[in-house]
Design a protein around this motif. Structure first.
Motif, PDB file in Angstrom:
ATOM      1  N   LYS A 306     -14.097  -9.804 -20.558  1.00  0.00           N
ATOM      2  CA  LYS A 306     -13.305  -8.589 -20.751  1.00  0.00           C
ATOM      3  C   LYS A 306     -14.279  -7.395 -20.819  1.00  0.00           C
ATOM      4  CE  LYS A 306      -9.066 -10.323 -21.200  1.00  0.00           C
ATOM      5  NZ  LYS A 306      -9.331 -11.665 -20.654  1.00  0.00           N
ATOM      6  N   PRO A 307     -14.887  -7.053 -19.687  1.00  0.00           N
ATOM      7  CA  PRO A 307     -15.900  -5.998 -19.682  1.00  0.00           C
ATOM      8  C   PRO A 307     -15.278  -4.603 -19.622  1.00  0.00           C
ATOM      9  CG  PRO A 307     -15.580  -6.809 -17.474  1.00  0.00           C
ATOM     10  CD  PRO A 307     -14.663  -7.624 -18.352  1.00  0.00           C
ATOM     11  N   ASP A 308     -16.113  -3.578 -19.793  1.00  0.00           N
ATOM     12  CA  ASP A 308     -15.758  -2.233 -19.366  1.00  0.00           C
ATOM     13  C   ASP A 308     -15.920  -2.205 -17.855  1.00  0.00           C
ATOM     14  OD1 ASP A 308     -15.333  -1.391 -21.949  1.00  0.00           O
ATOM     15  OD2 ASP A 308     -17.266  -0.374 -22.146  1.00  0.00           O
ATOM     16  N   LEU A 309     -14.991  -1.542 -17.156  1.00  0.00           N
ATOM     17  CA  LEU A 309     -15.068  -1.486 -15.700  1.00  0.00           C
ATOM     18  C   LEU A 309     -15.191  -0.048 -15.216  1.00  0.00           C
ATOM     19  CD1 LEU A 309     -12.944  -4.302 -15.905  1.00  0.00           C
ATOM     20  CD2 LEU A 309     -13.888  -4.178 -13.616  1.00  0.00           C
ATOM     21  N   TYR A 310     -16.081   0.139 -14.235  1.00  0.00           N
ATOM     22  CA  TYR A 310     -16.297   1.438 -13.610  1.00  0.00           C
ATOM     23  C   TYR A 310     -15.999   1.283 -12.128  1.00  0.00           C
ATOM     24  CZ  TYR A 310     -18.649   2.528 -17.984  1.00  0.00           C
ATOM     25  OH  TYR A 310     -18.926   2.730 -19.314  1.00  0.00           O
ATOM     26  N   LEU A 311     -14.998   2.017 -11.636  1.00  0.00           N
ATOM     27  CA  LEU A 311     -14.529   1.859 -10.267  1.00  0.00           C
ATOM     28  C   LEU A 311     -14.757   3.136  -9.479  1.00  0.00           C
ATOM     29  CD1 LEU A 311     -10.976   0.403 -11.117  1.00  0.00           C
ATOM     30  CD2 LEU A 311     -13.178  -0.769 -11.221  1.00  0.00           C
ATOM     31  N   CYS A 312     -15.326   3.000  -8.274  1.00  0.00           N
ATOM     32  CA  CYS A 312     -15.498   4.164  -7.409  1.00  0.00           C
ATOM     33  C   CYS A 312     -15.348   3.737  -5.956  1.00  0.00           C
ATOM     34  CB  CYS A 312     -16.856   4.822  -7.628  1.00  0.00           C
ATOM     35  SG  CYS A 312     -17.008   6.392  -6.732  1.00  0.00           S
ATOM     36  N   GLY A 313     -14.401   4.333  -5.255  1.00  0.00           N
ATOM     37  CA  GLY A 313     -14.184   3.984  -3.863  1.00  0.00           C
ATOM     38  C   GLY A 313     -12.864   4.519  -3.361  1.00  0.00           C
ATOM     39  N   PRO A 314     -12.403   4.030  -2.216  1.00  0.00           N
ATOM     40  CA  PRO A 314     -11.134   4.482  -1.656  1.00  0.00           C
ATOM     41  C   PRO A 314      -9.978   4.170  -2.610  1.00  0.00           C
ATOM     42  CG  PRO A 314     -12.386   3.187  -0.068  1.00  0.00           C
ATOM     43  CD  PRO A 314     -13.063   3.017  -1.385  1.00  0.00           C
ATOM     44  N   MET A 317      -8.716   0.479  -2.818  1.00  0.00           N
ATOM     45  CA  MET A 317      -9.594  -0.436  -3.543  1.00  0.00           C
ATOM     46  C   MET A 317      -9.480  -0.216  -5.048  1.00  0.00           C
ATOM     47  SD  MET A 317     -13.656  -0.479  -4.082  1.00  0.00           S
ATOM     48  CE  MET A 317     -13.332   0.376  -5.633  1.00  0.00           C
ATOM     49  N   VAL A 318      -9.487   1.058  -5.448  1.00  0.00           N
ATOM     50  CA  VAL A 318      -9.403   1.377  -6.869  1.00  0.00           C
ATOM     51  C   VAL A 318      -8.077   0.889  -7.451  1.00  0.00           C
ATOM     52  CG1 VAL A 318      -9.249   3.271  -8.534  1.00  0.00           C
ATOM     53  CG2 VAL A 318     -11.010   3.321  -6.757  1.00  0.00           C
ATOM     54  N   ASP A 319      -6.987   1.153  -6.748  1.00  0.00           N
ATOM     55  CA  ASP A 319      -5.673   0.743  -7.253  1.00  0.00           C
ATOM     56  C   ASP A 319      -5.555  -0.780  -7.340  1.00  0.00           C
ATOM     57  OD1 ASP A 319      -5.011   3.396  -7.403  1.00  0.00           O
ATOM     58  OD2 ASP A 319      -3.852   3.432  -5.549  1.00  0.00           O
ATOM     59  N   ALA A 320      -6.087  -1.492  -6.326  1.00  0.00           N
ATOM     60  CA  ALA A 320      -6.017  -2.957  -6.325  1.00  0.00           C
ATOM     61  C   ALA A 320      -6.854  -3.542  -7.465  1.00  0.00           C
ATOM     62  CB  ALA A 320      -6.489  -3.508  -4.981  1.00  0.00           C
ATOM     63  N   THR A 321      -8.022  -2.952  -7.706  1.00  0.00           N
ATOM     64  CA  THR A 321      -8.872  -3.420  -8.805  1.00  0.00           C
ATOM     65  C   THR A 321      -8.202  -3.163 -10.141  1.00  0.00           C
ATOM     66  OG1 THR A 321     -10.829  -2.893  -7.457  1.00  0.00           O
ATOM     67  CG2 THR A 321     -11.177  -3.293  -9.794  1.00  0.00           C
ATOM     68  N   LEU A 337     -12.528   5.363 -13.698  1.00  0.00           N
ATOM     69  CA  LEU A 337     -12.478   5.341 -12.237  1.00  0.00           C
ATOM     70  C   LEU A 337     -12.656   6.701 -11.602  1.00  0.00           C
ATOM     71  CD1 LEU A 337      -9.383   6.404 -11.332  1.00  0.00           C
ATOM     72  CD2 LEU A 337      -8.799   4.217 -12.374  1.00  0.00           C
ATOM     73  N   GLU A 338     -13.071   6.662 -10.341  1.00  0.00           N
ATOM     74  CA  GLU A 338     -13.225   7.833  -9.492  1.00  0.00           C
ATOM     75  C   GLU A 338     -12.738   7.417  -8.099  1.00  0.00           C
ATOM     76  OE1 GLU A 338     -14.245  10.945 -10.336  1.00  0.00           O
ATOM     77  OE2 GLU A 338     -15.998  11.509  -9.195  1.00  0.00           O
ATOM     78  N   LYS A 339     -11.689   8.080  -7.618  1.00  0.00           N
ATOM     79  CA  LYS A 339     -11.171   7.783  -6.275  1.00  0.00           C
ATOM     80  C   LYS A 339     -11.754   8.760  -5.265  1.00  0.00           C
ATOM     81  CE  LYS A 339      -6.583   6.177  -7.808  1.00  0.00           C
ATOM     82  NZ  LYS A 339      -5.132   6.405  -7.665  1.00  0.00           N
ATOM     83  N   PHE A 340     -12.030   8.257  -4.047  1.00  0.00           N
ATOM     84  CA  PHE A 340     -12.323   9.158  -2.939  1.00  0.00           C
ATOM     85  C   PHE A 340     -11.006   9.804  -2.539  1.00  0.00           C
ATOM     86  CE2 PHE A 340     -15.852   6.167  -1.192  1.00  0.00           C
ATOM     87  CZ  PHE A 340     -16.672   6.527  -2.233  1.00  0.00           C
ATOM     88  N   LEU A 341     -10.902  11.117  -2.610  1.00  0.00           N
ATOM     89  CA  LEU A 341      -9.690  11.802  -2.219  1.00  0.00           C
ATOM     90  C   LEU A 341      -9.916  12.535  -0.905  1.00  0.00           C
ATOM     91  CD1 LEU A 341      -8.597  13.193  -5.692  1.00  0.00           C
ATOM     92  CD2 LEU A 341      -7.722  11.184  -4.508  1.00  0.00           C
ATOM     93  N   PRO A 342      -8.873  12.703  -0.081  1.00  0.00           N
ATOM     94  CA  PRO A 342      -9.047  13.366   1.223  1.00  0.00           C
ATOM     95  C   PRO A 342      -9.630  14.762   1.069  1.00  0.00           C
ATOM     96  CG  PRO A 342      -6.884  12.343   1.056  1.00  0.00           C
ATOM     97  CD  PRO A 342      -7.493  12.267  -0.304  1.00  0.00           C
ATOM     98  N   SER A 343     -10.545  15.118   1.968  1.00  0.00           N
ATOM     99  CA  SER A 343     -11.181  16.439   1.915  1.00  0.00           C
ATOM    100  C   SER A 343     -10.497  17.446   2.807  1.00  0.00           C
ATOM    101  CB  SER A 343     -12.648  16.318   2.353  1.00  0.00           C
ATOM    102  OG  SER A 343     -12.713  15.945   3.702  1.00  0.00           O
ATOM    103  N   GLY A 344      -9.495  17.023   3.584  1.00  0.00           N
ATOM    104  CA  GLY A 344      -8.879  17.914   4.558  1.00  0.00           C
ATOM    105  C   GLY A 344      -9.785  18.126   5.754  1.00  0.00           C
ATOM    106  N   GLN A 345     -10.728  17.186   5.940  1.00  0.00           N
ATOM    107  CA  GLN A 345     -11.694  17.245   7.028  1.00  0.00           C
ATOM    108  C   GLN A 345     -12.618  18.458   6.889  1.00  0.00           C
ATOM    109  OE1 GLN A 345     -11.914  14.620   9.225  1.00  0.00           O
ATOM    110  NE2 GLN A 345     -10.351  13.766   7.903  1.00  0.00           N
TER     111      GLN A 345
END
Length: 345
Positions: A306-314, A317-321, A337-345
């Motif tokens: 039962k660790p602390d979890l740090y999530l970073c990615g699309p 992936m973050v939601d599934a984890t 967590l930190e999600k990659f969010l769209p930059s609007g290109q």
């Protein structure tokens, strides 16, 4: 008719600051007007840097990205302060300490020189900068990000360094190349060693939390490895004793990068284990075969950890984890967590 209300910001370390906010301005704008600089970045409701929990009072939320502020979170009282317009006095809890609030705009903007530009996988570039000027000190909390401006434009993109604070002025970024992306096109066509670039930061609230000797599991998708590497390198630098595991996932073998750096780090840290995961791999792939989420689930089920979890990615992936952790009884308060969010290109 414009009215004025009081906003109280309560930080993670139970400090607080109170200021006035007009009903026709958002909380971040009101704070800046009074020389109070809260954690924020895009100021357009798209990046989630200024997210907090409104524990008291009423407000109106302007237009926001559904990925930055999902409807469920909004219903629970979460707000983006750059899109939060108080209609009464409000109190907002923010996930960072008081020391991250600044009372001067000075020191955030600086210039840096490009000192390294190397493609390290089919879709990732290592982009290295060094701060110019007499004061080269780069100070940030592992997990934070900097805004980098494309030379000759006012276009900026936010990236987290993979290194840690230092007095040499060095910043190392791991940047995913996206078709049609403005910063990607700059890296492919115009960037060169010796070039000057404007930078601003640090910003962001993603980072290590103190929770005794609880193990830390880090889950990174693609270039989400950058802030994860920074956090683990910080642990090494300070001799932090917690067991840690890095789950690093990509889709194909051609996308994998930094394996030597990870192995070197593991060799220097007896507390560190690696799970390098490729989802669609050949029979010859020598590390973990499968998605990073599946490998994490396997380990959690087998060990009962039962660790602390740090999530970073699309976001996927973050939601599934996050769902796996909820499934296995890991409280959401232990998941950062930190999600990659769209930059609007």
């Amino acid at each position: 008719m414009t009215s004025t209300h009081q906003v109280t910001i309560v930080t993670e370390d139970h400090e607080s600051i109170t200021f006035d906010c007009r009903s026709d301005e958002d909380v971040i704008t009101a704070a800046v007007r009074q020389d109070i600089y809260l954690m924020s970045s895009c100021r357009e409701g798209g990046c989630a840097t200024c997210k907090g929990y409104c524990s008291e009072g009423d407000y109106v939320i302007g237009k926001v990205s559904a990925q930055a502020l999902p409807s469920q979170e909004e219903e629970e009282g979460m707000v983006l302060l750059c899109r939060c317009y108080p209609t009464t006095d409000i109190e907002v809890e923010v996930p960072y300490t008081y020391e991250r609030i600044s009372f001067s705009p000075e020191g955030m903007d600086f210039e840096a020189e490009v000192v390294g530009l190397e493609q390290i996988s089919i879709n990732v570039v290592k982009f290295q900068l060094r701060r110019t000027g007499d004061d080269k000190t780069i100070k940030f909390e592992a997990g934070q990000f900097f805004d980098l401006e494309i030379p000759g434009t006012e276009t900026t993109r936010s990236y987290s360094p993979a290194n840690i604070s230092n007095s040499q002025g060095d910043l190392e970024f791991l940047i995913r190349i996206v078709d049609g992306g403005k910063f990607s096109e700059f890296l492919k066509k115009d960037a060169k060693v010796g070039q000057r670039i404007k930078a601003k930061g640090p910003s962001g609230v993603f980072g290590l939390k103190e929770n005794g000797f609880t193990p830390r599991y880090f889950v990174a998708g693609g270039t989400g490895l950058a802030p994860i590497l920074s956090m683990v390198r910080h642990m090494k630098e300070w001799g932090e004793p917690q067991k840690c595991v890095i789950y690093f996932g990509v889709n194909t073998e051609a996308e994998i990068f930094h394996l030597d750096e990870l192995e070197q780090l593991a060799a220097q840290m007896p507390t560190l284990e690696l799970r390098n995961c490729v989802w669609k791999c050949s029979d010859d792939w020598h590390c973990e075969k499968g998605s990073v989420v599946d490998i994490l689930r396997r380990d959690l089920v087998e060990t009962g950890a039962k660790p602390d979890l740090y999530l970073c990615g699309p976001p996927g992936m973050v939601d599934a984890t996050f769902a796996v952790c909820a499934d296995l009884g890991i409280p959401k308060e232990r998941i950062y967590l930190e999600k990659f969010l769209p930059s609007g290109q």
